[in-house]
Design a protein around this motif. Structure first.
Motif, PDB file in Angstrom:
ATOM      1  N   ASN A  25      65.121  38.656  75.926  1.00 27.71           N
ATOM      2  CA  ASN A  25      63.738  38.576  75.458  1.00 27.71           C
ATOM      3  C   ASN A  25      63.125  37.218  75.795  1.00 27.71           C
ATOM      4  OD1 ASN A  25      63.527  41.130  74.339  1.00 27.71           O
ATOM      5  ND2 ASN A  25      64.379  40.475  72.376  1.00 27.71           N
ATOM      6  N   GLU A  26      61.819  37.222  75.998  1.00 22.31           N
ATOM      7  CA  GLU A  26      61.121  35.962  76.262  1.00 22.31           C
ATOM      8  C   GLU A  26      61.159  35.054  75.038  1.00 22.31           C
ATOM      9  OE1 GLU A  26      56.684  34.372  77.658  1.00 22.31           O
ATOM     10  OE2 GLU A  26      57.086  36.525  77.401  1.00 22.31           O
ATOM     11  N   PHE A  27      61.131  35.665  73.856  1.00 20.59           N
ATOM     12  CA  PHE A  27      61.177  34.906  72.607  1.00 20.59           C
ATOM     13  C   PHE A  27      62.403  35.327  71.810  1.00 20.59           C
ATOM     14  CE2 PHE A  27      56.687  35.302  73.736  1.00 20.59           C
ATOM     15  CZ  PHE A  27      56.300  33.972  73.745  1.00 20.59           C
ATOM     16  N   THR A  28      62.938  34.388  71.052  1.00 19.59           N
ATOM     17  CA  THR A  28      64.077  34.693  70.194  1.00 19.59           C
ATOM     18  C   THR A  28      63.855  34.069  68.824  1.00 19.59           C
ATOM     19  OG1 THR A  28      66.484  34.611  69.996  1.00 19.59           O
ATOM     20  CG2 THR A  28      65.416  32.637  70.828  1.00 19.59           C
ATOM     21  N   THR A  29      64.456  34.645  67.823  1.00 20.48           N
ATOM     22  CA  THR A  29      64.333  34.136  66.455  1.00 20.48           C
ATOM     23  C   THR A  29      65.637  33.461  66.050  1.00 20.48           C
ATOM     24  OG1 THR A  29      62.804  35.915  65.857  1.00 20.48           O
ATOM     25  CG2 THR A  29      63.886  34.737  64.050  1.00 20.48           C
ATOM     26  N   ILE A  30      65.533  32.222  65.610  1.00 15.17           N
ATOM     27  CA  ILE A  30      66.702  31.487  65.116  1.00 15.17           C
ATOM     28  C   ILE A  30      66.551  31.350  63.607  1.00 15.17           C
ATOM     29  CG2 ILE A  30      67.982  29.316  65.180  1.00 15.17           C
ATOM     30  CD1 ILE A  30      67.045  28.959  68.043  1.00 15.17           C
ATOM     31  N   TYR A  31      67.525  31.845  62.877  1.00 17.25           N
ATOM     32  CA  TYR A  31      67.453  31.863  61.422  1.00 17.25           C
ATOM     33  C   TYR A  31      68.098  30.610  60.831  1.00 17.25           C
ATOM     34  CZ  TYR A  31      66.192  36.758  62.049  1.00 17.25           C
ATOM     35  OH  TYR A  31      65.564  37.915  62.423  1.00 17.25           O
ATOM     36  N   PHE A  39      62.324  19.604  54.648  1.00 20.67           N
ATOM     37  CA  PHE A  39      61.996  18.211  54.353  1.00 20.67           C
ATOM     38  C   PHE A  39      61.627  17.443  55.621  1.00 20.67           C
ATOM     39  CE2 PHE A  39      63.252  19.184  50.234  1.00 20.67           C
ATOM     40  CZ  PHE A  39      63.142  18.093  49.391  1.00 20.67           C
ATOM     41  N   GLN A  40      62.104  17.911  56.766  1.00 16.36           N
ATOM     42  CA  GLN A  40      61.733  17.290  58.039  1.00 16.36           C
ATOM     43  C   GLN A  40      61.505  18.376  59.079  1.00 16.36           C
ATOM     44  OE1 GLN A  40      64.424  14.334  59.553  1.00 16.36           O
ATOM     45  NE2 GLN A  40      64.391  13.095  57.693  1.00 16.36           N
ATOM     46  N   LYS A  41      60.472  18.199  59.907  1.00 12.65           N
ATOM     47  CA  LYS A  41      60.208  19.111  61.024  1.00 12.65           C
ATOM     48  C   LYS A  41      60.001  18.266  62.271  1.00 12.65           C
ATOM     49  CE  LYS A  41      56.232  21.301  61.656  1.00 12.65           C
ATOM     50  NZ  LYS A  41      55.882  21.240  63.100  1.00 12.65           N
ATOM     51  N   ASN A  42      60.920  18.389  63.223  1.00  7.16           N
ATOM     52  CA  ASN A  42      60.909  17.536  64.411  1.00  7.16           C
ATOM     53  C   ASN A  42      60.542  18.298  65.680  1.00  7.16           C
ATOM     54  OD1 ASN A  42      61.858  15.336  62.810  1.00  7.16           O
ATOM     55  ND2 ASN A  42      63.921  16.176  62.956  1.00  7.16           N
ATOM     56  N   GLY A  46      55.593  24.881  71.510  1.00  3.65           N
ATOM     57  CA  GLY A  46      55.565  24.501  72.919  1.00  3.65           C
ATOM     58  C   GLY A  46      56.470  23.342  73.273  1.00  3.65           C
ATOM     59  N   SER A  47      57.107  22.718  72.279  1.00  5.56           N
ATOM     60  CA  SER A  47      57.983  21.574  72.551  1.00  5.56           C
ATOM     61  C   SER A  47      59.312  22.039  73.131  1.00  5.56           C
ATOM     62  CB  SER A  47      58.240  20.783  71.271  1.00  5.56           C
ATOM     63  OG  SER A  47      57.036  20.276  70.744  1.00  5.56           O
ATOM     64  N   LEU A  55      66.138  19.983  64.749  1.00  2.00           N
ATOM     65  CA  LEU A  55      64.794  20.547  64.682  1.00  2.00           C
ATOM     66  C   LEU A  55      64.212  20.463  63.275  1.00  2.00           C
ATOM     67  CD1 LEU A  55      65.337  23.738  66.875  1.00  2.00           C
ATOM     68  CD2 LEU A  55      64.755  21.408  67.585  1.00  2.00           C
ATOM     69  N   PHE A  56      65.020  20.793  62.281  1.00  2.00           N
ATOM     70  CA  PHE A  56      64.552  20.797  60.901  1.00  2.00           C
ATOM     71  C   PHE A  56      65.629  20.212  59.991  1.00  2.00           C
ATOM     72  CE2 PHE A  56      62.509  24.419  62.959  1.00  2.00           C
ATOM     73  CZ  PHE A  56      61.180  24.253  62.607  1.00  2.00           C
ATOM     74  N   GLN A  57      65.183  19.639  58.891  1.00  2.00           N
ATOM     75  CA  GLN A  57      66.095  19.306  57.796  1.00  2.00           C
ATOM     76  C   GLN A  57      65.732  20.211  56.623  1.00  2.00           C
ATOM     77  OE1 GLN A  57      65.604  15.641  55.601  1.00  2.00           O
ATOM     78  NE2 GLN A  57      67.809  15.387  55.378  1.00  2.00           N
ATOM     79  N   ILE A  58      66.658  21.087  56.258  1.00  2.00           N
ATOM     80  CA  ILE A  58      66.432  22.052  55.183  1.00  2.00           C
ATOM     81  C   ILE A  58      67.356  21.701  54.025  1.00  2.00           C
ATOM     82  CG2 ILE A  58      66.486  24.487  54.538  1.00  2.00           C
ATOM     83  CD1 ILE A  58      66.076  25.145  57.500  1.00  2.00           C
ATOM     84  N   ILE A  59      66.792  21.583  52.835  1.00  2.00           N
ATOM     85  CA  ILE A  59      67.569  21.194  51.661  1.00  2.00           C
ATOM     86  C   ILE A  59      67.426  22.268  50.589  1.00  2.00           C
ATOM     87  CG2 ILE A  59      67.844  19.491  49.821  1.00  2.00           C
ATOM     88  CD1 ILE A  59      66.886  17.367  51.731  1.00  2.00           C
ATOM     89  N   ASN A  60      68.561  22.713  50.090  1.00  2.00           N
ATOM     90  CA  ASN A  60      68.579  23.671  48.989  1.00  2.00           C
ATOM     91  C   ASN A  60      68.636  22.901  47.677  1.00  2.00           C
ATOM     92  OD1 ASN A  60      69.876  25.462  46.901  1.00  2.00           O
ATOM     93  ND2 ASN A  60      69.657  26.943  48.552  1.00  2.00           N
ATOM     94  N   LEU A  61      67.679  23.147  46.787  1.00  2.00           N
ATOM     95  CA  LEU A  61      67.567  22.399  45.534  1.00  2.00           C
ATOM     96  C   LEU A  61      68.047  23.196  44.327  1.00  2.00           C
ATOM     97  CD1 LEU A  61      64.076  20.718  46.070  1.00  2.00           C
ATOM     98  CD2 LEU A  61      66.338  19.714  46.407  1.00  2.00           C
TER      99      LEU A  61
END
Length: 215
Positions: A25-31, A39-42, A46-47, A55-61
């Motif tokens: 597929n041209e696009f793919t989904t990353i879970y 908390f962070q989106k880098n 288009g990047s 790419l991201f910092q995800i924190i479970n609270l």
């Protein structure tokens, strides 16, 4: 190739689709590997990115840490403390915490140690950066205790002041104590159950005792 795609976070359904149609597929989904807050989106739309880029910092609270600062003289009684109650300004609910880790070094600037406590935050009331007050106590057992403010240490020995038969006069008694919690000492020897000890203002009695050479 299938194992590599799984390591990259590609879903099982998409891997099976590629195997069946022999086309990517041209696009793919990353879970995300966990649920939580970003908390962070880098990255932006288009990047470009590579495997080394975060790419991201995800924190479970759902479960959070609280770092409590302890003075050096409070470390001795920490082993006896097992119950931690946490209060936060602006929240009506109190939280129970469990002792997790005592960091091995003290902060040289303020001479405090850091104790890490774990708190259940399934309701989402606790936010990173909040300040709290912690009350610690030992397990519910029977001890003969005196308030910490009723004991005075001098020349490596502990003393308490008891009332004499003359009104307004007090007598120092040498005692042996061990820390029980942040408010009380456990009494090992020197006093009996029911003895009346003087609480607070010990600095005034200490001055009087030194002047009169009582101890």
């Amino acid at each position: 190739a299938k194992a590599k795609l799984r390591l990259l976070g590609v879903s099982k359904e998409e891997i099976n689709y590629v195997r069946n149609v022999r086309r990517v597929n041209e696009f793919t989904t990353i879970y995300a590997p966990i649920s939580g807050w970003i908390f962070q989106k880098n990255i932006n739309q288009g990047s470009a990115f590579n495997p080394q880029k975060k790419l991201f910092q995800i924190i479970n609270l759902d479960k959070v840490w609280l770092e409590a600062k302890l003075f050096q003289n409070e470390l001795e009684g920490l082993k006896q403390l097992h119950n931690f109650n946490v209060k936060l300004k602006g929240l009506q609910k109190d939280f129970n915490a469990t002792k997790s880790l005592l960091y091995p070094m003290l902060d040289p600037k303020v001479a405090t140690a850091t104790l890490r406590l774990d708190i259940d935050n399934s309701e989402g009331l606790l936010k990173p950066g909040m300040y709290a007050k912690v009350h610690a106590s030992a397990d519910s057992t029977s001890h003969l205790v005196i308030p910490r403010t009723a004991a005075m240490r001098k020349n490596g020995k502990w003393y308490a002041f008891i009332s004499t038969e003359f009104k307004g006069e007090y007598e120092p008694v040498q005692i042996e104590v061990t820390p029980l919690d942040t408010s009380y000492f456990e009494l090992i020897s020197g006093l009996n159950e029911g003895d009346s000890v003087v609480n607070n203002a010990l600095f005034m009695m200490d001055s009087d005792a030194q002047i009169n050479g009582i101890y």
